[in-house]
Design a protein around this motif. Sequence first.
Motif, PDB file in Angstrom:
ATOM      1  N   LEU A 138      44.148  24.783  10.729  1.00 34.55           N
ATOM      2  CA  LEU A 138      45.428  24.111  10.490  1.00 34.55           C
ATOM      3  C   LEU A 138      45.337  22.659  10.934  1.00 34.55           C
ATOM      4  O   LEU A 138      44.924  22.370  12.053  1.00 34.55           O
ATOM      5  CB  LEU A 138      46.541  24.832  11.257  1.00 34.55           C
ATOM      6  N   ASP A 139      45.707  21.748  10.042  1.00 31.09           N
ATOM      7  CA  ASP A 139      45.801  20.329  10.390  1.00 31.09           C
ATOM      8  C   ASP A 139      47.269  20.017  10.608  1.00 31.09           C
ATOM      9  O   ASP A 139      48.074  20.039   9.674  1.00 31.09           O
ATOM     10  CB  ASP A 139      45.224  19.456   9.264  1.00 31.09           C
ATOM     11  N   THR A 140      47.623  19.724  11.850  1.00 30.17           N
ATOM     12  CA  THR A 140      49.027  19.555  12.199  1.00 30.17           C
ATOM     13  C   THR A 140      49.592  18.198  11.794  1.00 30.17           C
ATOM     14  O   THR A 140      50.811  17.997  11.830  1.00 30.17           O
ATOM     15  CB  THR A 140      49.232  19.789  13.706  1.00 30.17           C
ATOM     16  N   VAL A 141      48.720  17.238  11.444  1.00 27.77           N
ATOM     17  CA  VAL A 141      49.169  15.935  10.913  1.00 27.77           C
ATOM     18  C   VAL A 141      48.289  15.633   9.693  1.00 27.77           C
ATOM     19  O   VAL A 141      47.384  14.821   9.746  1.00 27.77           O
ATOM     20  CB  VAL A 141      49.067  14.819  11.987  1.00 27.77           C
ATOM     21  N   LEU A 142      48.593  16.274   8.581  1.00 21.87           N
ATOM     22  CA  LEU A 142      47.699  16.333   7.433  1.00 21.87           C
ATOM     23  C   LEU A 142      47.392  14.980   6.809  1.00 21.87           C
ATOM     24  O   LEU A 142      46.256  14.703   6.438  1.00 21.87           O
ATOM     25  CB  LEU A 142      48.299  17.274   6.378  1.00 21.87           C
ATOM     26  N   GLY A 143      48.393  14.141   6.655  1.00 20.23           N
ATOM     27  CA  GLY A 143      48.180  12.859   5.978  1.00 20.23           C
ATOM     28  C   GLY A 143      47.740  13.075   4.538  1.00 20.23           C
ATOM     29  O   GLY A 143      48.356  13.829   3.784  1.00 20.23           O
ATOM     30  N   THR A 144      46.632  12.468   4.146  1.00 20.22           N
ATOM     31  CA  THR A 144      46.100  12.647   2.797  1.00 20.22           C
ATOM     32  C   THR A 144      45.193  13.870   2.706  1.00 20.22           C
ATOM     33  O   THR A 144      44.601  14.118   1.659  1.00 20.22           O
ATOM     34  CB  THR A 144      45.301  11.407   2.354  1.00 20.22           C
ATOM     35  N   SER A 145      45.035  14.593   3.789  1.00 25.88           N
ATOM     36  CA  SER A 145      44.197  15.803   3.930  1.00 25.88           C
ATOM     37  C   SER A 145      42.705  15.494   3.964  1.00 25.88           C
ATOM     38  O   SER A 145      41.885  16.396   3.851  1.00 25.88           O
ATOM     39  CB  SER A 145      44.492  16.834   2.823  1.00 25.88           C
ATOM     40  N   ASN A 146      42.345  14.236   4.170  1.00 27.21           N
ATOM     41  CA  ASN A 146      40.936  13.845   4.153  1.00 27.21           C
ATOM     42  C   ASN A 146      40.125  14.579   5.222  1.00 27.21           C
ATOM     43  O   ASN A 146      39.011  15.056   4.966  1.00 27.21           O
ATOM     44  CB  ASN A 146      40.817  12.330   4.347  1.00 27.21           C
ATOM     45  N   LEU A 147      40.691  14.707   6.431  1.00 30.40           N
ATOM     46  CA  LEU A 147      39.993  15.393   7.520  1.00 30.40           C
ATOM     47  C   LEU A 147      39.796  16.871   7.200  1.00 30.40           C
ATOM     48  O   LEU A 147      38.676  17.392   7.292  1.00 30.40           O
ATOM     49  CB  LEU A 147      40.779  15.240   8.826  1.00 30.40           C
ATOM     50  N   LEU A 148      40.858  17.545   6.813  1.00 26.77           N
ATOM     51  CA  LEU A 148      40.773  18.980   6.529  1.00 26.77           C
ATOM     52  C   LEU A 148      39.854  19.266   5.346  1.00 26.77           C
ATOM     53  O   LEU A 148      39.068  20.223   5.376  1.00 26.77           O
ATOM     54  CB  LEU A 148      42.174  19.539   6.261  1.00 26.77           C
ATOM     55  N   GLN A 149      39.915  18.433   4.319  1.00 27.21           N
ATOM     56  CA  GLN A 149      39.043  18.624   3.155  1.00 27.21           C
ATOM     57  C   GLN A 149      37.573  18.454   3.547  1.00 27.21           C
ATOM     58  O   GLN A 149      36.701  19.199   3.074  1.00 27.21           O
ATOM     59  CB  GLN A 149      39.390  17.618   2.047  1.00 27.21           C
ATOM     60  N   THR A 150      37.301  17.483   4.421  1.00 29.17           N
ATOM     61  CA  THR A 150      35.920  17.264   4.875  1.00 29.17           C
ATOM     62  C   THR A 150      35.398  18.493   5.603  1.00 29.17           C
ATOM     63  O   THR A 150      34.258  18.933   5.379  1.00 29.17           O
ATOM     64  CB  THR A 150      35.837  16.049   5.823  1.00 29.17           C
ATOM     65  N   ILE A 151      36.221  19.053   6.473  1.00 32.53           N
ATOM     66  CA  ILE A 151      35.808  20.251   7.218  1.00 32.53           C
ATOM     67  C   ILE A 151      35.516  21.394   6.267  1.00 32.53           C
ATOM     68  O   ILE A 151      34.458  22.033   6.339  1.00 32.53           O
ATOM     69  CB  ILE A 151      36.897  20.650   8.237  1.00 32.53           C
ATOM     70  N   ILE A 152      36.443  21.666   5.353  1.00 35.80           N
ATOM     71  CA  ILE A 152      36.273  22.792   4.426  1.00 35.80           C
ATOM     72  C   ILE A 152      35.056  22.585   3.531  1.00 35.80           C
ATOM     73  O   ILE A 152      34.272  23.515   3.296  1.00 35.80           O
ATOM     74  CB  ILE A 152      37.550  22.989   3.583  1.00 35.80           C
ATOM     75  N   ASN A 153      34.864  21.368   3.037  1.00 28.27           N
ATOM     76  CA  ASN A 153      33.708  21.079   2.177  1.00 28.27           C
ATOM     77  C   ASN A 153      32.388  21.375   2.872  1.00 28.27           C
ATOM     78  O   ASN A 153      31.423  21.812   2.230  1.00 28.27           O
ATOM     79  CB  ASN A 153      33.698  19.603   1.762  1.00 28.27           C
ATOM     80  N   ASN A 154      32.341  21.131   4.170  1.00 27.32           N
ATOM     81  CA  ASN A 154      31.074  21.181   4.885  1.00 27.32           C
ATOM     82  C   ASN A 154      30.834  22.465   5.665  1.00 27.32           C
ATOM     83  O   ASN A 154      29.856  22.571   6.404  1.00 27.32           O
ATOM     84  CB  ASN A 154      30.975  19.977   5.830  1.00 27.32           C
ATOM     85  N   ILE A 155      31.719  23.441   5.492  1.00 28.32           N
ATOM     86  CA  ILE A 155      31.460  24.744   6.110  1.00 28.32           C
ATOM     87  C   ILE A 155      31.372  25.820   5.029  1.00 28.32           C
ATOM     88  O   ILE A 155      31.585  27.007   5.287  1.00 28.32           O
ATOM     89  CB  ILE A 155      32.531  25.119   7.162  1.00 28.32           C
ATOM     90  N   GLU A 156      31.015  25.388   3.827  1.00 24.90           N
ATOM     91  CA  GLU A 156      30.860  26.319   2.709  1.00 24.90           C
ATOM     92  C   GLU A 156      29.694  27.282   2.921  1.00 24.90           C
ATOM     93  O   GLU A 156      29.596  28.313   2.251  1.00 24.90           O
ATOM     94  CB  GLU A 156      30.656  25.553   1.399  1.00 24.90           C
ATOM     95  N   GLU A 157      28.804  26.953   3.863  1.00 17.36           N
ATOM     96  CA  GLU A 157      27.617  27.784   4.102  1.00 17.36           C
ATOM     97  C   GLU A 157      27.966  29.157   4.673  1.00 17.36           C
ATOM     98  O   GLU A 157      27.162  30.087   4.609  1.00 17.36           O
ATOM     99  CB  GLU A 157      26.671  27.069   5.059  1.00 17.36           C
ATOM    100  N   TYR A 158      29.183  29.287   5.226  1.00 20.38           N
ATOM    101  CA  TYR A 158      29.596  30.571   5.785  1.00 20.38           C
ATOM    102  C   TYR A 158      30.134  31.453   4.662  1.00 20.38           C
ATOM    103  O   TYR A 158      31.351  31.641   4.515  1.00 20.38           O
ATOM    104  CB  TYR A 158      30.647  30.359   6.878  1.00 20.38           C
ATOM    105  N   LYS A 159      29.212  31.990   3.881  1.00 18.81           N
ATOM    106  CA  LYS A 159      29.575  32.746   2.676  1.00 18.81           C
ATOM    107  C   LYS A 159      30.334  34.026   2.997  1.00 18.81           C
ATOM    108  O   LYS A 159      31.129  34.499   2.177  1.00 18.81           O
ATOM    109  CB  LYS A 159      28.315  33.078   1.868  1.00 18.81           C
ATOM    110  N   ASP A 160      30.094  34.595   4.180  1.00 16.35           N
ATOM    111  CA  ASP A 160      30.721  35.860   4.531  1.00 16.35           C
ATOM    112  C   ASP A 160      32.076  35.669   5.208  1.00 16.35           C
ATOM    113  O   ASP A 160      32.714  36.640   5.622  1.00 16.35           O
ATOM    114  CB  ASP A 160      29.808  36.674   5.454  1.00 16.35           C
ATOM    115  N   ILE A 161      32.491  34.410   5.338  1.00 17.26           N
ATOM    116  CA  ILE A 161      33.754  34.121   6.015  1.00 17.26           C
ATOM    117  C   ILE A 161      34.701  33.424   5.035  1.00 17.26           C
ATOM    118  O   ILE A 161      34.334  32.439   4.398  1.00 17.26           O
ATOM    119  CB  ILE A 161      33.537  33.223   7.248  1.00 17.26           C
TER     120      ILE A 161
END
Length: 320
Positions: free
Chosen positions: A128-151
């Motif tokens: 959860l990003d409590t101050v989302l803004g343009t969502s740049n931070l949250l999108q970066t995190i999600i993009n870069n943890i794609e390796e966790y295929k089982d999660i």
Amino acid sequence: MSKNIDNKKIDLFYKLVDKACMIYYNDLGTDYLEAFIKVSESLTDEFDEMKLSKKSIEKLNAIYNEISENDFLNEEVRIACELILVKGLKHRNVLLDFMTPDVINYLYVHIVKSIIDNCNFGDEITILDTVLGTSNLLQTIINNIEEYKDIKIHGIGIEKDELLVHLSKALSNLLDNEIIINFNDALKKINNCANIIVGDFGESKDVYEIIKLRLDNLADDGFFVYVVNNDFFTNAPKDLFLTGYHLVLSRALFLPYSYIVILESFNFLSISITILLIPDFSIFVLVILIASSLSAITYSNLFFSSAYTVCLRIQLSLLI
């Protein structure tokens, strides 16, 4: 980080989307950021040709076809869109201090990966990003943890500005990232529960109130990772850290040769200091981790798994 990012692909996506935005801007007088939202909708849903000239429609179709003919990594698209958003916000004379820079975004990625690797959250994780803004931070995190295929990764954001909500939605659609956006003030309660809560608070005067409120949304043994100003601890309430693990990134992060300390503590009984050197950016980083439980010592090696980070750890014991 995402593998094999191609700067040429970033440039190509930026140039094509920018060209499309400028067609709306020149043909209809549409605000640049509003044009970006329309382009996102055309690429992911349906191309609305209403009011556009025949020539503009032909140009846009050619642009959209070229985009569809190329394969872009999510992170290439995000970085290109980051540049689009910067251009649009500058056009509106909006200060960019609420946009978390990538040096911080990628540090967040490293921290979140380390937390996932060292914690047993099960097969689903909510961030959860409590101050989302343009969502740049949250999108970066999600993009870069794609390796966790089982999660299964769930993203949630809180944002009260209507334009930023629309921009976040547009970016999410382009990236096909599953993010629920709460169009709400961060000072109001929400019902969601998250394993990891993030937030770049910038110059917010409500930082303590927001953190306290979000603790109700933090799962057991969850982590709250946030960026604050350097004077954060000067006026921090004593009861602020009674729940969960708090990993605090100081705004000194933006200054060359600044320091970030990882502080692990139960009523400040134990302190672990870790100095991280990131050669790529030639800065030292200061991180403070405050835990509500002695079990936090388990995570004292949290930052030793990355090849691009050189760490020095110092442990101290305090008497009270």
